[in-house]
Write a protein that holds these residues in place. Structure first.
Motif, PDB file in Angstrom:
ATOM      1  N   ILE A 152      -7.562   0.286  -3.545  1.00 46.77           N
ATOM      2  CA  ILE A 152      -6.378   1.012  -4.021  1.00 46.77           C
ATOM      3  C   ILE A 152      -5.455   1.342  -2.858  1.00 46.77           C
ATOM      4  N   ILE A 153      -6.041   1.782  -1.742  1.00 49.30           N
ATOM      5  CA  ILE A 153      -5.241   2.084  -0.555  1.00 49.30           C
ATOM      6  C   ILE A 153      -4.472   0.842  -0.106  1.00 49.30           C
ATOM      7  N   GLY A 154      -5.151  -0.299  -0.102  1.00 49.85           N
ATOM      8  CA  GLY A 154      -4.495  -1.542   0.306  1.00 49.85           C
ATOM      9  C   GLY A 154      -3.375  -1.933  -0.628  1.00 49.85           C
ATOM     10  N   TYR A 155      -3.609  -1.803  -1.942  1.00 54.90           N
ATOM     11  CA  TYR A 155      -2.571  -2.174  -2.907  1.00 54.90           C
ATOM     12  C   TYR A 155      -1.376  -1.230  -2.807  1.00 54.90           C
ATOM     13  N   SER A 156      -1.648   0.070  -2.753  1.00 60.18           N
ATOM     14  CA  SER A 156      -0.568   1.049  -2.675  1.00 60.18           C
ATOM     15  C   SER A 156       0.254   0.856  -1.394  1.00 60.18           C
ATOM     16  N   LEU A 157      -0.433   0.581  -0.287  1.00 63.30           N
ATOM     17  CA  LEU A 157       0.267   0.329   0.973  1.00 63.30           C
ATOM     18  C   LEU A 157       1.187  -0.873   0.852  1.00 63.30           C
ATOM     19  N   ASN A 158       0.691  -1.931   0.259  1.00 62.50           N
ATOM     20  CA  ASN A 158       1.483  -3.149   0.123  1.00 62.50           C
ATOM     21  C   ASN A 158       2.769  -2.881  -0.655  1.00 62.50           C
ATOM     22  N   ASP A 159       2.647  -2.160  -1.763  1.00 63.87           N
ATOM     23  CA  ASP A 159       3.816  -1.858  -2.587  1.00 63.87           C
ATOM     24  C   ASP A 159       4.788  -0.930  -1.845  1.00 63.87           C
ATOM     25  N   THR A 160       4.233   0.055  -1.137  1.00 63.47           N
ATOM     26  CA  THR A 160       5.077   0.994  -0.397  1.00 63.47           C
ATOM     27  C   THR A 160       5.835   0.301   0.728  1.00 63.47           C
ATOM     28  N   ILE A 161       5.164  -0.599   1.448  1.00 68.89           N
ATOM     29  CA  ILE A 161       5.808  -1.313   2.555  1.00 68.89           C
ATOM     30  C   ILE A 161       6.970  -2.165   2.057  1.00 68.89           C
ATOM     31  N   VAL A 162       6.801  -2.810   0.902  1.00 67.09           N
ATOM     32  CA  VAL A 162       7.876  -3.632   0.350  1.00 67.09           C
ATOM     33  C   VAL A 162       9.110  -2.779   0.068  1.00 67.09           C
ATOM     34  N   ILE A 163       8.900  -1.621  -0.551  1.00 70.28           N
ATOM     35  CA  ILE A 163      10.018  -0.732  -0.860  1.00 70.28           C
ATOM     36  C   ILE A 163      10.633  -0.177   0.422  1.00 70.28           C
ATOM     37  N   TYR A 164       9.792   0.220   1.368  1.00 73.86           N
ATOM     38  CA  TYR A 164      10.305   0.758   2.638  1.00 73.86           C
ATOM     39  C   TYR A 164      11.114  -0.296   3.398  1.00 73.86           C
ATOM     40  N   ASP A 165      10.675  -1.539   3.365  1.00 74.42           N
ATOM     41  CA  ASP A 165      11.422  -2.602   4.037  1.00 74.42           C
ATOM     42  C   ASP A 165      12.827  -2.739   3.446  1.00 74.42           C
ATOM     43  N   ARG A 166      12.889  -2.682   2.098  1.00 76.03           N
ATOM     44  CA  ARG A 166      14.205  -2.800   1.458  1.00 76.03           C
ATOM     45  C   ARG A 166      15.072  -1.578   1.748  1.00 76.03           C
ATOM     46  N   ILE A 167      14.452  -0.406   1.799  1.00 80.86           N
ATOM     47  CA  ILE A 167      15.202   0.807   2.146  1.00 80.86           C
ATOM     48  C   ILE A 167      15.802   0.671   3.550  1.00 80.86           C
TER      49      ILE A 167
END
Length: 325
Positions: A207-222
């Protein structure tokens, strides 16, 4: 042939409009989850609790006689047993604490297991032993400590990685989102008293890995949008970034969910807790990336100028020479 688009290109959902209500609900859920963990406790498997774990099936009954089993095993004087159904209604897991004399003594532990099995076999005509194992209290305590350290180290490493890659505010946001996801998962285990074992730790790490992956994608776009739209208000910029990554988020989550459904419905009972945790983590991880990791940047005072390269004196002189300044 047209490609199927679950999220239209012109999607413009105002996610951040509801950031305060969602934050309040999330904080209440975190508090409730830890309240359940502190009051009801986690139903530790033999990996973490130690003792004997005996699994059995009642071949001619539609339901295992849990109450009678508990009384029969307790009457042997080995301590208060924990008897629970798992898998089908006629399948049970019986956990019995080992006495100090049997700690670290496999032969003594096996003698106790044989005595329990013999008593159950004579008391219930349709009793069928499926297996038994024992873990010493010292080993199980080490397992619990190592598991807690692994979760904490993973979360801190993630926060440090995000901090280095972006800014410290992003690291705090990512860590809070992970804390939210782990808390709600632990709350689920405490609420439904599902067995918490090493497989559960593996699920939480996933779960930590999946949540991190999704968060990084959004942070990159931000970060990209902060460079492009320096004067755009931060709430609008965050909404824009989430909407631009929404199609990817939906497709990733849906694909994983489709893969989890057969395991959740038809998988072996031994995997149910792990699959249920990953399924919950799929939803809370996606939710936290949008409503935990992104809005917190507003309150932490993220500045778009942090992502704009500083102009050197030579570059400024060149612009002056070209008449751009």
């Amino acid at each position: 042939m047209k490609l199927l688009k679950l999220v239209p290109d012109d999607t413009n959902i105002r996610f951040l409009r509801w950031r305060m209500p969602f934050y309040v609900v999330s904080i209440l859920l975190i508090v409730a989850s830890w309240g359940l963990v502190m009051t009801k406790g986690l139903n530790y498997g033999v990996d973490f609790a130690g003792g004997l774990n005996i699994t059995a099936t009642f071949t001619e009954s539609s339901e295992a006689p849990v109450g009678e089993l508990r009384d029969t095993v307790a009457g042997l004087g080995y301590g208060e047993p924990v008897v629970q159904r798992f898998g089908e209604n006629n399948q049970v897991a019986i956990r019995v604490p080992l006495p100090e004399s049997a700690e670290g003594n496999p032969e003594a532990a096996q003698t106790i297991a044989n005595a329990i099995v013999a008593e159950l076999d004579s008391s219930f005509a349709d009793f069928r032993l499926d297996g038994n194992e024992n873990v010493s209290g010292k080993v199980s305590e080490e397992f619990r400590g190592d598991a807690a350290f692994a979760l904490l180290a993973a979360m801190l490493a993630v926060a440090l990685y995000i901090w280095v890659r972006f800014e410290w505010q992003f690291g705090v946001g990512g860590l809070f989102a992970l804390f939210h996801d782990v808390s709600l998962t632990l709350g689920m285990f405490a609420l439904f008293q599902m067995e918490f074992s090493l497989q559960s730790i593996a699920a939480i790490l996933a779960i930590i890995g999946y949540s991190l992956n999704d968060t990084i994608v959004i942070y990159d776009r931000i970060r990209e949008n902060m460079k492009k739209y320096r004067k755009m208000p931060l709430p609008e910029l965050l909404d824009l970034s989430v909407n631009e990554t929404l199609a990817r988020t939906v497709m990733t989550s849906l694909t994983l969910f489709i893969a989890l459904i057969p395991l959740l419905l038809f998988g072996p009972p031994s995997l149910f807790g792990m699959v249920a945790a990953i399924t919950l983590g799929l939803f809370v991880g996606t939710y936290s990336s949008v409503y935990m990791a992104a809005p917190i940047l507003i309150w932490l005072g993220v500045d778009s100028n942090s992502f704009v390269p500083q102009e050197s004196a030579a570059d400024r002189q060149e612009k002056i020479a070209r008449g751009e300044v």
